[in-house]
Design a protein around this motif. Structure first.
Motif, mmCIF file in Angstrom:
data_model
loop_
_atom_site.group_PDB
_atom_site.id
_atom_site.type_symbol
_atom_site.label_atom_id
_atom_site.label_comp_id
_atom_site.label_asym_id
_atom_site.label_seq_id
_atom_site.Cartn_x
_atom_site.Cartn_y
_atom_site.Cartn_z
ATOM 1 N N ILE A 146 -1.120 -8.116 -3.259
ATOM 2 C CA ILE A 146 -0.434 -7.035 -3.971
ATOM 3 C C ILE A 146 -1.359 -6.411 -5.021
ATOM 4 N N GLU A 147 -2.108 -7.243 -5.732
ATOM 5 C CA GLU A 147 -3.042 -6.728 -6.738
ATOM 6 C C GLU A 147 -4.075 -5.787 -6.128
ATOM 7 N N GLU A 148 -4.486 -6.096 -4.901
ATOM 8 C CA GLU A 148 -5.463 -5.243 -4.229
ATOM 9 C C GLU A 148 -4.858 -3.907 -3.806
ATOM 10 N N GLU A 149 -3.575 -3.916 -3.491
ATOM 11 C CA GLU A 149 -2.917 -2.702 -3.004
ATOM 12 C C GLU A 149 -2.235 -1.908 -4.117
ATOM 13 N N ILE A 150 -1.781 -2.610 -5.165
ATOM 14 C CA ILE A 150 -1.129 -1.951 -6.304
ATOM 15 C C ILE A 150 -1.918 -2.305 -7.560
ATOM 16 N N PRO A 151 -2.877 -1.477 -7.946
ATOM 17 C CA PRO A 151 -3.724 -1.767 -9.111
ATOM 18 C C PRO A 151 -2.910 -1.902 -10.395
ATOM 19 N N ALA A 152 -3.525 -2.544 -11.390
ATOM 20 C CA ALA A 152 -2.843 -2.808 -12.655
ATOM 21 C C ALA A 152 -2.361 -1.540 -13.347
ATOM 22 N N GLY A 206 0.818 -1.217 0.000
ATOM 23 C CA GLY A 206 0.000 0.000 0.000
ATOM 24 C C GLY A 206 0.844 1.256 0.000
ATOM 25 N N LYS A 207 1.922 1.243 0.778
ATOM 26 C CA LYS A 207 2.825 2.401 0.827
ATOM 27 C C LYS A 207 3.578 2.571 -0.487
ATOM 28 N N ILE A 208 3.935 1.452 -1.110
ATOM 29 C CA ILE A 208 4.594 1.524 -2.417
ATOM 30 C C ILE A 208 3.657 2.147 -3.448
ATOM 31 N N ASP A 209 2.384 1.762 -3.414
ATOM 32 C CA ASP A 209 1.440 2.305 -4.389
ATOM 33 C C ASP A 209 1.254 3.810 -4.232
ATOM 34 N N GLN A 210 1.298 4.307 -3.018
ATOM 35 C CA GLN A 210 1.203 5.754 -2.808
ATOM 36 C C GLN A 210 2.322 6.481 -3.534
ATOM 37 N N ILE A 211 3.491 5.863 -3.570
ATOM 38 C CA ILE A 211 4.632 6.446 -4.285
ATOM 39 C C ILE A 211 4.437 6.320 -5.789
ATOM 40 N N LEU A 212 3.964 5.165 -6.240
ATOM 41 C CA LEU A 212 3.785 4.933 -7.675
ATOM 42 C C LEU A 212 2.725 5.847 -8.269
ATOM 43 N N GLN A 213 1.719 6.207 -7.480
ATOM 44 C CA GLN A 213 0.669 7.102 -7.976
ATOM 45 C C GLN A 213 1.206 8.493 -8.292
ATOM 46 N N GLN A 214 2.355 8.838 -7.755
ATOM 47 C CA GLN A 214 2.938 10.165 -7.941
ATOM 48 C C GLN A 214 3.905 10.224 -9.113
ATOM 49 N N GLN A 215 4.090 9.101 -9.826
ATOM 50 C CA GLN A 215 5.050 9.089 -10.923
ATOM 51 C C GLN A 215 4.452 8.457 -12.173
ATOM 52 N N LYS A 234 6.341 6.460 -14.328
ATOM 53 C CA LYS A 234 6.944 5.143 -14.550
ATOM 54 C C LYS A 234 6.157 4.078 -13.798
ATOM 55 N N LYS A 235 5.815 3.010 -14.472
ATOM 56 C CA LYS A 235 5.067 1.906 -13.884
ATOM 57 C C LYS A 235 5.971 0.676 -13.834
ATOM 58 N N PRO A 236 6.517 0.362 -12.685
ATOM 59 C CA PRO A 236 7.484 -0.740 -12.605
ATOM 60 C C PRO A 236 6.847 -2.115 -12.632
ATOM 61 N N LEU A 237 7.661 -3.105 -12.889
ATOM 62 C CA LEU A 237 7.265 -4.487 -12.730
ATOM 63 C C LEU A 237 7.414 -4.834 -11.250
ATOM 64 N N ILE A 238 6.403 -5.473 -10.671
ATOM 65 C CA ILE A 238 6.438 -5.848 -9.262
ATOM 66 C C ILE A 238 6.769 -7.341 -9.154
ATOM 67 N N VAL A 239 7.765 -7.649 -8.350
ATOM 68 C CA VAL A 239 8.153 -9.040 -8.107
ATOM 69 C C VAL A 239 8.034 -9.299 -6.608
ATOM 70 N N HIS A 240 7.469 -10.439 -6.233
ATOM 71 C CA HIS A 240 7.478 -10.766 -4.805
ATOM 72 C C HIS A 240 8.148 -12.107 -4.576
ATOM 73 N N VAL A 241 8.802 -12.228 -3.429
ATOM 74 C CA VAL A 241 9.560 -13.434 -3.112
ATOM 75 C C VAL A 241 9.127 -14.031 -1.772
ATOM 76 N N SER A 242 7.970 -13.608 -1.254
ATOM 77 C CA SER A 242 7.473 -14.113 0.023
ATOM 78 C C SER A 242 6.792 -15.471 -0.173
ATOM 79 N N LYS A 243 6.792 -16.285 0.885
ATOM 80 C CA LYS A 243 6.204 -17.628 0.814
ATOM 81 C C LYS A 243 5.212 -17.804 1.954
ATOM 82 N N GLY A 244 3.954 -17.604 1.655
ATOM 83 C CA GLY A 244 2.935 -17.762 2.684
ATOM 84 C C GLY A 244 1.584 -17.322 2.166
ATOM 85 N N LEU A 245 0.597 -17.324 3.053
ATOM 86 C CA LEU A 245 -0.743 -16.829 2.765
ATOM 87 C C LEU A 245 -1.085 -15.778 3.808
ATOM 88 N N GLU A 246 -1.873 -14.792 3.406
ATOM 89 C CA GLU A 246 -2.238 -13.744 4.346
ATOM 90 C C GLU A 246 -3.123 -14.318 5.451
#
Length: 340
Positions: free
Chosen positions: A128-134, A94-103, A105-117
């Motif tokens: 991530i999809e819910e917090e960082i829209p397409a 969510g905090k990353i998306d706040q930054i992305l909304q101000q620019q 450039k739309k980066p590729l997002i990669v995650h390396v975590s192993k688990g379920l919320e």
């Protein structure tokens, strides 16, 4: 996204896995900034080029730059890698998306975590999809497989998988990481890759417990084989492809996590098998044991999907119902006979 245009990468999270992946990318010729909220860790990485709490033996490449400023880390990057514990993913994304909304450039997002919320039982890419829209990124890729940070740090041979709905983005990540000791395969079954990565931690707790109790290789092989069968059943019910569980992110990750002292889930199970109380085990580890919360998630999902998962249920009983490890093993062995 054209691979030739990728130059700048942010790694969000400076634990063992995040920091060693950042080091791989720097040595692959990319400009990498790694973020941690710990100012002392930033100072150590930038000045001493070490990360002693996580990987005390590794001397990091001097070109790796650490920062405690998330805005500075994310702004203008071509790729943003999220390498924080599962429980922190939603907040950080969510905090990353706040930054992305101000620019622009739309980066590729990669995650390396192993688990379920915890609570929602959602996969990390869903969170991530819910917090960082397409419209704020160019896609989401999962990087997962049989890999210990300690061994990647030594440049041991490691093979993992990059999974995405769009194989083009997976291939981009593949090319970013590939070198003479780190090989990446691609996969379009993002569901299976994420579930295999999460569920294998449950079986690793069991494998560690068997070792702590003094059981031998026969018991461990049986646990891993039957464990793979039941996590595959649940995965397929949730939309994964069965063959994914026979790949690197399935059986590959299961083998390495169930057989190595590097695995914190195995180490936690080993302590439980020796009779150490769960609270003490958690305190001893000093790092997140993803398998504990994942066991609860898988248990509840199995109930919802009406999928039989006797090993997961047994481990759940030990973790959440304070059952005796030897007793639940005895009950598993005395179940009615059946075919494979």
């Amino acid at each position: 996204m054209n691979i030739l245009k990728i130059d700048k990468v942010a790694v969000i999270g400076a634990g063992s896995w995040g920091s060693v992946l950042a080091n791989v990318l720097v040595q692959n010729g990319l400009k990498v900034q790694i973020w941690t909220r710990e100012s002392d860790q930033v100072k150590e990485l930038n000045e001493q080029h070490t990360n002693r709490h996580y990987l005390p033996e590794l001397k990091y490449d001097q070109r790796l730059v650490a920062t405690a400023d998330l805005q500075l880390a994310v702004a203008g990057k071509d790729v943003v890698i999220i390498a924080v514990p599962t429980k922190a993913v939603r907040d950080v994304a969510g905090k990353i998306d706040q930054i992305l909304q101000q620019q622009t450039k739309k980066p590729l997002i990669v995650h390396v975590s192993k688990g379920l919320e915890l609570g929602t039982h959602k996969r990390i890419s869903q969170v991530i999809e819910e917090e960082i829209p397409a419209n704020d990124c160019t896609g989401i890729v999962v990087l997962s497989g049989p890999s210990h940070a300690e061994e990647v740090a030594r440049k041991d041979i490691t093979l993992i998988t990059a999974a995405a709905k769009d194989l083009t983005t997976a291939k981009t990540v593949q090319q970013l990481f590939m070198n003479n000791y780190f090989r990446v395969y691609t996969n379009d079954d993002i569901i299976g890759v994420e579930l295999g990565a999460a569920f294998k931690n449950i079986i690793a707790l069991g494998a560690g417990a068997l070792h702590g109790l003094g059981y031998g290789d026969d018991a461990k092989a049986a646990l891993m084989t039957r464990g793979l069968a039941e996590i595959s059943r649940l995965g397929v019910a949730m939309g994964a492809k069965a063959k994914t569980f026979l790949g690197l992110s399935g059986v590959g990750d299961l083998i390495v996590t169930c057989t190595s002292v590097h695995s914190r889930n195995w180490r936690a199970g080993n302590q439980l098998g020796k009779g150490i109380p769960l609270k003490e085990v958690i305190n001893n580890m000093g790092m997140v044991i993803e398998g504990i919360s994942t066991t609860k998630a898988a248990y509840e999902l199995a109930q919802q999907q009406q999928i039989e998962m006797p090993i997961t249920e047994a481990i759940y009983d030990v973790l959440y119902n304070d059952r005796n490890v030897k007793q639940v093993i005895a009950e598993l062995m005395q179940r009615e006979g059946r075919s494979e």
